[in-house]
Design a protein around this motif. Structure first.
Motif, PDB file in Angstrom:
ATOM      1  N   GLN A 471      31.951 -27.354 -30.136  1.00 23.06           N
ATOM      2  CA  GLN A 471      31.112 -26.510 -29.284  1.00 23.06           C
ATOM      3  C   GLN A 471      30.151 -27.354 -28.452  1.00 23.06           C
ATOM      4  OE1 GLN A 471      29.418 -24.000 -32.245  1.00 23.06           O
ATOM      5  NE2 GLN A 471      31.130 -22.555 -32.260  1.00 23.06           N
ATOM      6  N   LYS A 472      29.630 -28.440 -29.051  1.00 21.01           N
ATOM      7  CA  LYS A 472      28.724 -29.316 -28.306  1.00 21.01           C
ATOM      8  C   LYS A 472      29.458 -29.993 -27.151  1.00 21.01           C
ATOM      9  CE  LYS A 472      24.838 -31.659 -27.763  1.00 21.01           C
ATOM     10  NZ  LYS A 472      25.250 -32.600 -26.699  1.00 21.01           N
ATOM     11  N   ALA A 473      30.693 -30.432 -27.395  1.00 22.54           N
ATOM     12  CA  ALA A 473      31.468 -31.070 -26.331  1.00 22.54           C
ATOM     13  C   ALA A 473      31.768 -30.078 -25.207  1.00 22.54           C
ATOM     14  CB  ALA A 473      32.764 -31.636 -26.912  1.00 22.54           C
ATOM     15  N   GLU A 474      32.102 -28.841 -25.574  1.00 15.53           N
ATOM     16  CA  GLU A 474      32.385 -27.829 -24.558  1.00 15.53           C
ATOM     17  C   GLU A 474      31.125 -27.486 -23.765  1.00 15.53           C
ATOM     18  OE1 GLU A 474      34.023 -24.610 -26.748  1.00 15.53           O
ATOM     19  OE2 GLU A 474      36.053 -25.459 -26.822  1.00 15.53           O
ATOM     20  N   GLU A 475      29.993 -27.443 -24.438  1.00 17.58           N
ATOM     21  CA  GLU A 475      28.738 -27.162 -23.749  1.00 17.58           C
ATOM     22  C   GLU A 475      28.412 -28.258 -22.747  1.00 17.58           C
ATOM     23  OE1 GLU A 475      23.983 -26.467 -24.733  1.00 17.58           O
ATOM     24  OE2 GLU A 475      25.421 -26.844 -26.357  1.00 17.58           O
ATOM     25  N   ASP A 476      28.576 -29.522 -23.147  1.00 20.33           N
ATOM     26  CA  ASP A 476      28.303 -30.637 -22.235  1.00 20.33           C
ATOM     27  C   ASP A 476      29.234 -30.587 -21.034  1.00 20.33           C
ATOM     28  OD1 ASP A 476      26.340 -31.470 -23.951  1.00 20.33           O
ATOM     29  OD2 ASP A 476      27.589 -32.992 -24.944  1.00 20.33           O
ATOM     30  N   ALA A 477      30.511 -30.275 -21.283  1.00 15.40           N
ATOM     31  CA  ALA A 477      31.471 -30.192 -20.180  1.00 15.40           C
ATOM     32  C   ALA A 477      31.134 -29.051 -19.234  1.00 15.40           C
ATOM     33  CB  ALA A 477      32.882 -30.017 -20.742  1.00 15.40           C
ATOM     34  N   PHE A 478      30.676 -27.937 -19.797  1.00 13.13           N
ATOM     35  CA  PHE A 478      30.328 -26.784 -18.965  1.00 13.13           C
ATOM     36  C   PHE A 478      29.113 -27.084 -18.088  1.00 13.13           C
ATOM     37  CE2 PHE A 478      28.420 -22.540 -18.312  1.00 13.13           C
ATOM     38  CZ  PHE A 478      29.527 -21.877 -17.801  1.00 13.13           C
ATOM     39  N   ARG A 479      28.136 -27.762 -18.644  1.00  6.95           N
ATOM     40  CA  ARG A 479      26.950 -28.132 -17.861  1.00  6.95           C
ATOM     41  C   ARG A 479      27.333 -29.089 -16.729  1.00  6.95           C
ATOM     42  NH1 ARG A 479      21.710 -27.908 -20.655  1.00  6.95           N
ATOM     43  NH2 ARG A 479      21.891 -26.560 -22.468  1.00  6.95           N
ATOM     44  N   ALA A 480      28.188 -30.060 -17.060  1.00  7.16           N
ATOM     45  CA  ALA A 480      28.605 -31.020 -16.034  1.00  7.16           C
ATOM     46  C   ALA A 480      29.366 -30.330 -14.907  1.00  7.16           C
ATOM     47  CB  ALA A 480      29.460 -32.106 -16.675  1.00  7.16           C
ATOM     48  N   GLN A 481      30.201 -29.333 -15.261  1.00 11.46           N
ATOM     49  CA  GLN A 481      30.961 -28.609 -14.249  1.00 11.46           C
ATOM     50  C   GLN A 481      30.041 -27.818 -13.324  1.00 11.46           C
ATOM     51  OE1 GLN A 481      34.331 -28.765 -13.724  1.00 11.46           O
ATOM     52  NE2 GLN A 481      33.861 -27.584 -11.870  1.00 11.46           N
ATOM     53  N   ILE A 482      28.984 -27.235 -13.855  1.00 11.45           N
ATOM     54  CA  ILE A 482      28.034 -26.485 -13.016  1.00 11.45           C
ATOM     55  C   ILE A 482      27.353 -27.410 -12.029  1.00 11.45           C
ATOM     56  CG2 ILE A 482      25.781 -25.357 -13.097  1.00 11.45           C
ATOM     57  CD1 ILE A 482      26.669 -23.751 -15.387  1.00 11.45           C
ATOM     58  N   ILE A 483      26.984 -28.598 -12.475  1.00  9.23           N
ATOM     59  CA  ILE A 483      26.350 -29.553 -11.563  1.00  9.23           C
ATOM     60  C   ILE A 483      27.312 -29.948 -10.440  1.00  9.23           C
ATOM     61  CG2 ILE A 483      25.399 -31.886 -11.394  1.00  9.23           C
ATOM     62  CD1 ILE A 483      24.307 -31.546 -14.195  1.00  9.23           C
ATOM     63  N   ARG A 484      28.590 -30.210 -10.822  1.00  6.76           N
ATOM     64  CA  ARG A 484      29.565 -30.566  -9.801  1.00  6.76           C
ATOM     65  C   ARG A 484      29.772 -29.441  -8.807  1.00  6.76           C
ATOM     66  NH1 ARG A 484      32.169 -33.055 -14.273  1.00  6.76           N
ATOM     67  NH2 ARG A 484      33.493 -31.201 -14.568  1.00  6.76           N
ATOM     68  N   ASN A 485      29.844 -28.194  -9.306  1.00  7.22           N
ATOM     69  CA  ASN A 485      30.026 -27.049  -8.412  1.00  7.22           C
ATOM     70  C   ASN A 485      28.856 -26.898  -7.461  1.00  7.22           C
ATOM     71  OD1 ASN A 485      32.433 -26.520  -9.700  1.00  7.22           O
ATOM     72  ND2 ASN A 485      31.596 -24.873 -11.001  1.00  7.22           N
ATOM     73  N   GLU A 486      27.643 -27.113  -7.951  1.00  8.42           N
ATOM     74  CA  GLU A 486      26.467 -27.007  -7.100  1.00  8.42           C
ATOM     75  C   GLU A 486      26.483 -28.084  -6.022  1.00  8.42           C
ATOM     76  OE1 GLU A 486      24.032 -24.922  -6.813  1.00  8.42           O
ATOM     77  OE2 GLU A 486      24.548 -23.600  -8.482  1.00  8.42           O
ATOM     78  N   ASN A 500      20.902 -33.642  -5.740  1.00  2.00           N
ATOM     79  CA  ASN A 500      20.860 -34.252  -7.068  1.00  2.00           C
ATOM     80  C   ASN A 500      19.434 -34.391  -7.578  1.00  2.00           C
ATOM     81  OD1 ASN A 500      23.632 -34.550  -7.381  1.00  2.00           O
ATOM     82  ND2 ASN A 500      23.671 -36.496  -6.254  1.00  2.00           N
ATOM     83  N   ASP A 501      18.494 -34.609  -6.615  1.00  2.00           N
ATOM     84  CA  ASP A 501      17.099 -34.710  -7.039  1.00  2.00           C
ATOM     85  C   ASP A 501      16.545 -33.369  -7.447  1.00  2.00           C
ATOM     86  OD1 ASP A 501      17.179 -37.395  -6.512  1.00  2.00           O
ATOM     87  OD2 ASP A 501      16.446 -37.153  -4.431  1.00  2.00           O
ATOM     88  N   ASN A 502      17.078 -32.289  -6.836  1.00  5.20           N
ATOM     89  CA  ASN A 502      16.563 -30.951  -7.138  1.00  5.20           C
ATOM     90  C   ASN A 502      17.190 -30.353  -8.387  1.00  5.20           C
ATOM     91  OD1 ASN A 502      14.960 -30.979  -4.823  1.00  5.20           O
ATOM     92  ND2 ASN A 502      16.634 -30.193  -3.529  1.00  5.20           N
ATOM     93  N   MET A 503      18.324 -30.895  -8.830  1.00  6.95           N
ATOM     94  CA  MET A 503      19.024 -30.335  -9.987  1.00  6.95           C
ATOM     95  C   MET A 503      18.465 -30.932 -11.269  1.00  6.95           C
ATOM     96  SD  MET A 503      21.246 -28.083  -9.137  1.00  6.95           S
ATOM     97  CE  MET A 503      22.361 -28.053 -10.502  1.00  6.95           C
ATOM     98  N   ASP A 504      17.361 -30.396 -11.733  1.00  7.95           N
ATOM     99  CA  ASP A 504      16.821 -30.875 -13.001  1.00  7.95           C
ATOM    100  C   ASP A 504      17.475 -30.123 -14.153  1.00  7.95           C
ATOM    101  OD1 ASP A 504      15.724 -28.378 -12.922  1.00  7.95           O
ATOM    102  OD2 ASP A 504      13.682 -29.077 -12.470  1.00  7.95           O
ATOM    103  N   ASP A 505      17.131 -30.540 -15.359  1.00  8.06           N
ATOM    104  CA  ASP A 505      17.747 -29.925 -16.540  1.00  8.06           C
ATOM    105  C   ASP A 505      17.450 -28.442 -16.627  1.00  8.06           C
ATOM    106  OD1 ASP A 505      18.845 -32.298 -17.279  1.00  8.06           O
ATOM    107  OD2 ASP A 505      17.219 -32.846 -18.664  1.00  8.06           O
ATOM    108  N   ASP A 506      16.220 -28.028 -16.223  1.00  9.42           N
ATOM    109  CA  ASP A 506      15.845 -26.624 -16.323  1.00  9.42           C
ATOM    110  C   ASP A 506      16.732 -25.744 -15.453  1.00  9.42           C
ATOM    111  OD1 ASP A 506      13.887 -27.200 -18.110  1.00  9.42           O
ATOM    112  OD2 ASP A 506      12.286 -27.300 -16.615  1.00  9.42           O
ATOM    113  N   SER A 507      17.059 -26.243 -14.235  1.00 14.67           N
ATOM    114  CA  SER A 507      17.890 -25.436 -13.343  1.00 14.67           C
ATOM    115  C   SER A 507      19.301 -25.305 -13.876  1.00 14.67           C
ATOM    116  CB  SER A 507      17.915 -26.056 -11.942  1.00 14.67           C
ATOM    117  OG  SER A 507      18.497 -27.351 -11.982  1.00 14.67           O
TER     118      SER A 507
END
Length: 555
Positions: A471-486, A500-507
């Motif tokens: 589940q942790k690996a899937e969560e990390d992959a999902f977060r990375a995919q959202i950043i790429r899509n943005e 990239n500067d505006n995409m902080d962890d909170d967003s």
């Protein structure tokens, strides 16, 4: 607490006496049903008919301890003696003796001397049986719970009023809520707050270490207690003078005289953090060690996920690392910083969560509102009021309360987030503090040691850890995919040159589930099911470890 019930005595099978027993034996850990073979057969037939379940299945849901008339039954350190009463169906009364105290419970019984005399005269009752019925409320005991109700199958109030004064002093009337015209008779209190404790009767439990817990102990035993107290203080003073304060507990256990009273934790040593209490010991410290302690420890630990899946050898390892500690009221049981390091199971008493950022030392704080009934604080007032050394009052609303049988620890072993050691929102972990006036007894296990045992001995725990890693690996992959899509969607937009500067962890977290585990775990699925959400923590973790997935499908 339902999880603390180890046995049920069935006096007879009328609904106002056996209600709830069927639900108990069919859920949770196996309990013992104590009753005569005749009443037990009636119990099985009744609930087999009501539930549609086979009698064989019902018998496998619990253990039956036969109550044989005229033969003592030993159970968990207590001795029971049973007898039949005078009622419309087979019904038993009993006398239980425990640590030099005793209680008589009559069950449903027609205690009317004129009727008993009449039945003996016409030959329905033998002389021995009639005398047994007459003497039921007259036998020596500390507490007498006698029923009352409407004849011809219950005892008239007028009969109880005519009992000797000595008997009425220890009498509590049950089976009725009104004693109109009953004079000085008392109705037995109801609810957990009205529990009549044999160890709290006058002359039984003493507050001072120099006094005996038992009213009938000899002067020699009282002298021994005084000797223990003086030796404890002497050892503490010697250790402090030598500058070696941390190891004085080990020195205590080396004294032969002190070994008789069992393990001593720092929280119980007189003179240490007493704050006006002096040499007072918590009442839980006065409970004598009994063979049932091992049963209680195993029974309490069996409610914790994964522990019941261990084999005998691994279970013995768990007992080897377990430590029983006792605490006085308002002492910190687990400081906030150690919440994730230990598994703590409450054995006796009540604990409460307290904000560790409060400036005053908890040992100087005494709850001033209804501390004697912790459940009343939690349920009725929904807050706990503390008074610090400067007479400043602080209110803690909606406190998390642990009663006997509850536990706290890492979320792996305590799925209930409120009771686990996990952070709750922006709040960090909080101290857990002893609340009960009689003190608190807990079972502590170091998580590093316990985790090694679980990894080695529990297949379910290994499966759980594997699922967590996936589940942790899937969560990390999902977060990375959202950043790429943005990034891809905003590259052509000049307003987002510095995306990239505006995409902080909170967003990123805002666009993903706040807690991947909370949205996709089996536990969340179970919460949505009205039948499965009431499963125990152990059962939920078991199902979670057996489940496959989650699987995702696209349209």
């Amino acid at each position: 607490r339902p999880t603390m019930i180890m046995a049920i005595i069935i006096t007879h099978c009328h609904a106002d006496h056996d209600a709830g027993s069927f639900q108990k034996v069919m859920t949770g850990s196996r309990v013992a049903i104590i009753t005569t073979p005749t009443i037990y057969k009636s119990f099985i037939r009744k609930y087999a008919a009501l539930s549609g379940l086979s009698p064989t299945l019902l018998k496998h849901s619990h253990r039956h301890r036969p109550a044989i008339i005229g033969q003592p039954l030993n159970f968990q350190g207590a001795t029971f003696n049973f007898t039949y009463t005078l009622h419309s169906i087979p019904c038993i009364a009993f006398k239980v003796e425990w640590r030099r105290r005793s209680m008589v419970f009559t069950g449903d019984h027609l205690n009317k001397p004129t009727e008993i005399d009449s039945l003996e005269r016409i030959g329905v009752l033998t002389q021995e049986r009639a005398n047994d019925l007459r003497n039921l409320p007259l036998q020596p005991c500390d507490v007498l719970l006698h029923e009352a109700g409407a004849p011809p199958i219950h005892t008239p109030i007028s009969v109880l009023r005519q009992l000797p004064e000595e008997v009425k002093r220890r009498l509590y009337v049950v089976h009725t809520s009104s004693l109109e015209g009953a004079g000085d008779l008392r109705v037995a209190p109801t609810g957990t707050a009205g529990t009549i404790r044999l160890d709290e009767l006058p002359g039984f439990a003493q507050e001072s270490i120099s006094n005996s817990i038992f009213n009938g102990e000899s002067k020699e035993e009282n002298k021994r207690d005084k000797l223990i107290a003086s030796q404890i203080k002497q050892v503490i003073q010697n250790q402090k003078k030598s500058g070696n304060e941390e190891c004085y507990i080990d020195s205590l256990t080396s004294h032969k005289e002190l070994q008789e009273i069992g393990p001593i934790s720092k929280s119980t040593i007189p003179g240490e953090n007493d704050h006006g209490i002096g040499t007072t010991r918590p009442k839980v410290f006065l409970r004598q060690t009994c063979v049932s302690d091992a049963w209680f420890i195993l029974n309490l630990l069996s409610n914790v996920p994964f522990l019941s899946s261990l084999n005998y050898s691994n279970t013995m390892e768990v007992l080897e690392i377990a430590q029983v500690d006792i605490f006085k009221p308002t002492e910190i049981v687990i400081p906030a910083a150690r919440r994730e390091e230990v598994l703590c199971v409450v054995w006796e008493g009540t604990c409460v969560e307290r904000d560790s950022t409060y400036e005053s030392d908890i040992t100087t704080m005494m709850p001033v509102t209804l501390i004697q009934h912790a459940s009343s604080v939690d349920v009725k007032l929904n807050q706990i009021v503390y008074l610090d050394q400067n007479d400043s009052i602080t209110h803690q609303k909606n406190p998390i309360v642990w009663h006997a049988g509850d536990w706290t620890g890492p979320v792996a072993l305590q799925p209930d987030m409120e009771r686990s050691a996990e952070k709750k929102g922006n709040d960090g972990p909080k101290d857990i503090v002893a609340l009960s006036t009689e003190g608190v007894k807990v079972i502590m296990l170091n998580m590093k040691d316990l985790q090694k045992i679980l990894k080695c001995g529990s297949k379910l725990f290994r499966k759980y850890l594997s699922l967590k890693e996936k589940q942790k690996a899937e969560e990390d992959a999902f977060r990375a995919q959202i950043i790429r899509n943005e990034v891809d969607s905003n590259e052509a937009d000049p307003c987002f040159e510095n995306v990239n500067d505006n995409m902080d962890d909170d967003s990123v977290i805002h666009q993903t589930p706040n807690n991947w585990y909370a949205y996709d775990s089996v536990l969340e699925v179970l919460k949505c099911n009205s039948a499965l959400r009431v499963l125990t923590a152990h059962q939920k973790r078991h199902l979670e470890s057996l489940a496959e997935g989650p699987q995702y499908y696209e349209r």
